[in-house]
Structures are given as structure tokens and as C-alpha cells.
Design an enzyme around this catalytic site. Structure first.
Site, PDB file in Angstrom:
ATOM      1  N   TYR A 280      11.382  39.773 -14.963  1.00 35.90           N
ATOM      2  CA  TYR A 280      12.478  38.953 -15.745  1.00 35.90           C
ATOM      3  C   TYR A 280      12.189  38.767 -16.977  1.00 35.90           C
ATOM      4  O   TYR A 280      11.592  37.922 -17.655  1.00 35.90           O
ATOM      5  CB  TYR A 280      12.578  37.801 -14.993  1.00 35.90           C
ATOM      6  CG  TYR A 280      13.837  36.974 -15.301  1.00 35.90           C
ATOM      7  CD1 TYR A 280      14.840  37.173 -16.315  1.00 35.90           C
ATOM      8  CD2 TYR A 280      14.122  35.532 -14.735  1.00 35.90           C
ATOM      9  CE1 TYR A 280      15.849  36.318 -16.822  1.00 35.90           C
ATOM     10  CE2 TYR A 280      15.313  34.751 -14.994  1.00 35.90           C
ATOM     11  CZ  TYR A 280      15.786  35.150 -15.805  1.00 35.90           C
ATOM     12  OH  TYR A 280      17.203  34.277 -16.469  1.00 35.90           O
TER      13      TYR A 280
ATOM     14  N   LYS B 240      14.609  42.605 -14.991  1.00 37.62           N
ATOM     15  CA  LYS B 240      15.958  41.909 -15.365  1.00 37.62           C
ATOM     16  C   LYS B 240      15.774  41.578 -16.805  1.00 37.62           C
ATOM     17  O   LYS B 240      14.933  40.897 -16.959  1.00 37.62           O
ATOM     18  CB  LYS B 240      16.225  40.729 -14.409  1.00 37.62           C
ATOM     19  CG  LYS B 240      17.297  39.866 -14.672  1.00 37.62           C
ATOM     20  CD  LYS B 240      16.992  38.489 -14.129  1.00 37.62           C
ATOM     21  CE  LYS B 240      18.167  37.493 -14.652  1.00 37.62           C
ATOM     22  NZ  LYS B 240      18.558  37.496 -16.058  1.00 37.62           N
TER      23      LYS B 240
ATOM     24  N   GLY C 268      21.093  41.317 -18.226  1.00 35.87           N
ATOM     25  CA  GLY C 268      21.216  40.049 -18.261  1.00 35.87           C
ATOM     26  C   GLY C 268      22.246  39.419 -19.150  1.00 35.87           C
ATOM     27  O   GLY C 268      22.090  38.226 -19.279  1.00 35.87           O
TER      28      GLY C 268
ATOM     29  N   GLU D 171      28.256  39.143 -21.523  1.00 31.37           N
ATOM     30  CA  GLU D 171      29.394  39.638 -22.448  1.00 31.37           C
ATOM     31  C   GLU D 171      29.169  40.759 -23.003  1.00 31.37           C
ATOM     32  O   GLU D 171      29.874  41.664 -23.634  1.00 31.37           O
ATOM     33  CB  GLU D 171      29.463  38.564 -23.638  1.00 31.37           C
ATOM     34  CG  GLU D 171      28.027  38.238 -24.142  1.00 31.37           C
ATOM     35  CD  GLU D 171      27.179  37.175 -23.430  1.00 31.37           C
ATOM     36  OE1 GLU D 171      27.199  37.280 -22.152  1.00 31.37           O
ATOM     37  OE2 GLU D 171      26.455  36.337 -24.255  1.00 31.37           O
TER      38      GLU D 171
ATOM     39  N   SER E 208      25.013  34.731 -14.829  1.00 34.49           N
ATOM     40  CA  SER E 208      25.572  33.484 -14.307  1.00 34.49           C
ATOM     41  C   SER E 208      27.132  33.397 -14.167  1.00 34.49           C
ATOM     42  O   SER E 208      27.697  32.844 -13.489  1.00 34.49           O
ATOM     43  CB  SER E 208      25.359  32.135 -15.350  1.00 34.49           C
ATOM     44  OG  SER E 208      26.096  32.696 -16.651  1.00 34.49           O
TER      45      SER E 208
HETATM   46  C1  LIG Z   1      20.447  32.668 -21.041  1.00 35.36           C
HETATM   47  C2  LIG Z   1      21.262  32.877 -19.967  1.00 35.36           C
HETATM   48  O1  LIG Z   1      21.267  32.037 -18.965  1.00 35.36           O
HETATM   49  N1  LIG Z   1      21.435  34.011 -19.571  1.00 35.36           N
HETATM   50  C3  LIG Z   1      22.288  34.444 -18.262  1.00 35.36           C
HETATM   51  C4  LIG Z   1      21.311  35.563 -17.744  1.00 35.36           C
HETATM   52  O2  LIG Z   1      20.311  35.740 -18.006  1.00 35.36           O
HETATM   53  C5  LIG Z   1      23.694  35.066 -18.842  1.00 35.36           C
HETATM   54  O3  LIG Z   1      24.246  35.255 -17.553  1.00 35.36           O
HETATM   55  C6  LIG Z   1      24.368  34.257 -19.675  1.00 35.36           C
HETATM   56  O4  LIG Z   1      24.905  33.172 -18.993  1.00 35.36           O
HETATM   57  C7  LIG Z   1      25.679  34.846 -19.998  1.00 35.36           C
HETATM   58  O5  LIG Z   1      25.520  36.196 -20.468  1.00 35.36           O
HETATM   59  C8  LIG Z   1      26.786  34.122 -20.794  1.00 35.36           C
HETATM   60  O6  LIG Z   1      25.849  34.202 -22.081  1.00 35.36           O
HETATM   61  C1  LIG Z   2      21.341  34.341 -15.655  1.00 33.51           C
HETATM   62  C2  LIG Z   2      20.046  34.527 -14.805  1.00 33.51           C
HETATM   63  O1  LIG Z   2      19.806  35.910 -14.419  1.00 33.51           O
HETATM   64  C3  LIG Z   2      19.237  33.505 -14.285  1.00 33.51           C
HETATM   65  O2  LIG Z   2      20.005  32.404 -14.337  1.00 33.51           O
HETATM   66  O3  LIG Z   2      18.362  33.548 -14.301  1.00 33.51           O
END
Ligand SMILES: CC(=O)N[C@H](C=O)[C@@H](O)[C@H](O)[C@H](O)CO
Ligand SMILES: CC(=O)C(=O)O
Length: 320
Positions: free
Chosen positions: A143, A173, A199, A202, A218
């Protein structure tokens, strides 16, 4: 070699850890949460105890209980349950890896230790190898989230030769906006059947072009359906529709980022959209403000992501 299921692909929701108003983990809504993801969002894979799940803010015993509940409630409903087992202590990480194997999870993922940090690729590989070895039958995912860990070792460099060191290595990831690094991970590993999971929700469309095989995020908790429509448009090579979907998703994420967007806000949005109470985040995070929630709700409605009926049904479901 890890017992190989079909590759992890498509959308993977980074699950929220539901909490009670008193800040205890709330396992009682996880069954409902699984059904919501599958039935309402069309999302059949989950990533548990990661960033969104506040995994690093939970105790080891809480992490075990949360993981177990997701695996139990996801049985025969979800395709894959990946448990994030990263920790600062190698011992804790190994304990969680072993536990994930015992409860029948489909894979484990690990972030780079972020306090006393690995200085180079070899240090990081050595750490990951020891964790992976604690669950030798489970697919292992690295990750990569440099903005949060502060460990900036490029993923492309880490992946070079990783299967010789970590035989269960099965994918990445990638939570970063460096599409050169991501593209080179894909390009240099074409012969291997790795999963390349993007990940940054957007920007997913750009990552698909670069070879992403799936996505962990998320926003797939509540924008899974929309994002699946984007994936379908991309699959049928209808790139202008795919771009329209991505822009629509961007309008929402851009709006909330400007208001201040993180795990607390994700919890509030998911409560609003699903009707399932996610509860407050744990300190040091603070609850999202009422003002944020009102603004996010208005935006969701104006973009057609949330209708009055959704809201009503969601609320009815939780009160029944
Ligand atoms: C830093 C963080 O939490 N990143 C999430 C996953 O890695 C994403 O799913 C973001 O929440 C999403 O891209 C919105 O910026
Ligand atoms: C966004 C994501 O992959 C995490 O919440 O760890």
C-alpha cells in the site's frame, strides 16, 4: 505460492470503521453495511482497516475484531476482503497478518512503517517480507501512500525484483498522483499478473489508461455506482461518457476538498447517503461540522448523487 483466487479487480471500497457515539467500534452495523455496498453500490470487494478505516488509530484487538466481522458478514456476499495489517511494530503487523489468514481473509496489505522509516528499497522490502511470511498462503499487496507515510521510495523501484523476495506479492495499491511512477509499475511488470489498484478516486480514469486493473478508495462507499458506470463506459470504449462520469465525480470531490475533506468527512457523508450510522471518528480526528454536512448534502443532491427518496429509504432502513 499463495493460493491464487481470481485477481482482485474492479472497485474495492476502503471501509469506514463504524463507531458508537462514545467512540467504541460498532460491529453491529457491519452486516447492513455489506448489503448496502453490494446491493446499492455494486461494490463487491473491500479493503479493511486502512486509512479510511482509521486502522492505525485502533488497538490491535479492535483491528482483529473489525477484520473478523467483515470477513464473517461478507461471506458468500463479497468477492474479496483484503485486510490492511500495516503497523509500526513488525510484531504487531505479523500478528495481524497471521490473524487475517486464520479468519479466512482473501489478502493482506501493508503500508511502509512511518515513524522510524525505512531508508531505502532494501529496508522496506525486508520489513514487508517478514510481514508477508507470517501469512504465507495469502496474497500480499503493498500500500503505497507517500503523502501520509512520508516514505517516498518509488513504487516502480520497490516492485523491481519483489517477487523473488516476497513470493506472495500480488499487487500494489497506489495512492499517489505520480502517474509516471504508476505507469512504470505497470509497464515493467507486464509479464506478471499483478493487480494495480489505483487509490486517487478523482483521477481514476487517467490511471485506467495507464493500466490500472482496479481501484481502492473511500468514495466507492457512496459513489461506487457512479464509478462503476464510468468503468463500464471505459470498457465499451465510450471515452466521452467515461470522461463525463469522471468529471461529475470530480465536481463532488473538488467541492468537498475545498471545504476540508478527510476521514471524518467521509464518515459523515456515508452516514448521510447510506443511512447507516458511521459515528464519529476517533481522536485526533474531530467530527465533521454541521456546515460541512449541509453543504455536502446540497452538492450531492444537485449532482443527482442523492435523492430525497434515497435519504428517506436509508433512514427508514436504519430505524427498522
Ligand atoms: C488519502 C486517502 O484517504 N486516499 C483515499 C485512498 O487511498 C482516496 O480514496 C481519497 O479519499 C479520495 O481519492 C478523495 O481524495
Ligand atoms: C482509501 C484507502 O484505500 C484507504 O482508506 O486505505
Amino acid at each position: 505460492m499463495a493460493s491464487r483466487k481470481k485477481n482482485l479487480q474492479g472497485l474495492v471500497a476502503a471501509t469506514i470503521t463504524p463507531m458508537t457515539e462514545h467512540g467504541e467500534i460498532n460491529l453491529s452495523v457491519i452486516g447492513q453495511y455489506v448489503d448496502y455496498l453490494v446491493e446499492k453500490q455494486g461494490v463487491k470487494n473491500i479493503f479493511v482497516n486502512g486509512t479510511t478505516g482509521e486502522g492505525l488509530s485502533l488497538s490491535i484487538s479492535e483491528r482483529r475484531r473489525v477484520a473478523e466481522e467483515w470477513v464473517t458478514k461478507g461471506r458468500n456476499k463479497l468477492d474479496q476482503v483484503v485486510i490492511h495489517v500495516g503497523a509500526l511494530s513488525l510484531k504487531e503487523s505479523q500478528e495481524l497478518a497471521k490473524h487475517a489468514a486464520e479468519i479466512g481473509a482473501d489478502g493482506i496489505a501493508v503500508i511502509a512503517p512511518f515513524f522510524l522509516k525505512p531508508q531505502n528499497k532494501d529496508d522496506l522490502t525486508a520489513f514487508l517480507k517478514e510481514v508477508a511470511a507470517a501469512a504465507p498462503a495469502l496474497p500480499f499487496y503493498y500500500y503505497h501512500i507517500p503523502a501520509l507515510t512520508g516514505v517516498k521510495i518509488r513504487a516502480e523501484e520497490l516492485l523491481d525484483g519483489i517477487q523473488e523476495k516476497i513470493p506472495t506479492f500480488q499487487g500494489l495499491k497506489f495512492s499517489d498522483t505520480d502517474l509516471l511512477d504508476f505507469g512504470q509499475c505497470v509497464d515493467q511488470n507486464r509479464q506478471r499478473q499483478f493487480a494495480f489498484l489505483f487509490g486517487v478516486d478523482e483521477q481514476l480514469l487517467s490511471a485506467l489508461v495507464m493500466g490500472a486493473t482496479g481501484a481502492v478508495g473511500s468514495t466507492y462507499n457512496y459513489l461506487g455506482k457512479k464509478t462503476n458506470q464510468m468503468l463500464e463506459a471505459y470498457e465499451r470504449k465510450d471515452f466521452s461518457s467515461a470522461l463525463n462520469y469522471q468529471f461529475c465525480i470530480q465536481r463532488f470531490i473538488n467541492f468537498v476538498i475545498k471545504l476540508g475533506f478527510g476521514v471524518s468527512q467521509t464518515k459523515a457523508i456515508m452516514t448521510l447517503v447510506s443511512g447507516i450510522p458511521m459515528g464519529p471518528p476517533r481522536l485526533p480526528l474531530q467530527r465533521a461540522s454541521k456546515e460541512f454536512i449541509d453543504n455536502a448534502e446540497a452538492k450531492l443532491k444537485s449532482l443527482g448523487f442523492l435523492s430525497f427518496t434515497d435519504l428517506k429509504n436509508g433512514n427508514l432502513e436504519t430505524s427498522s
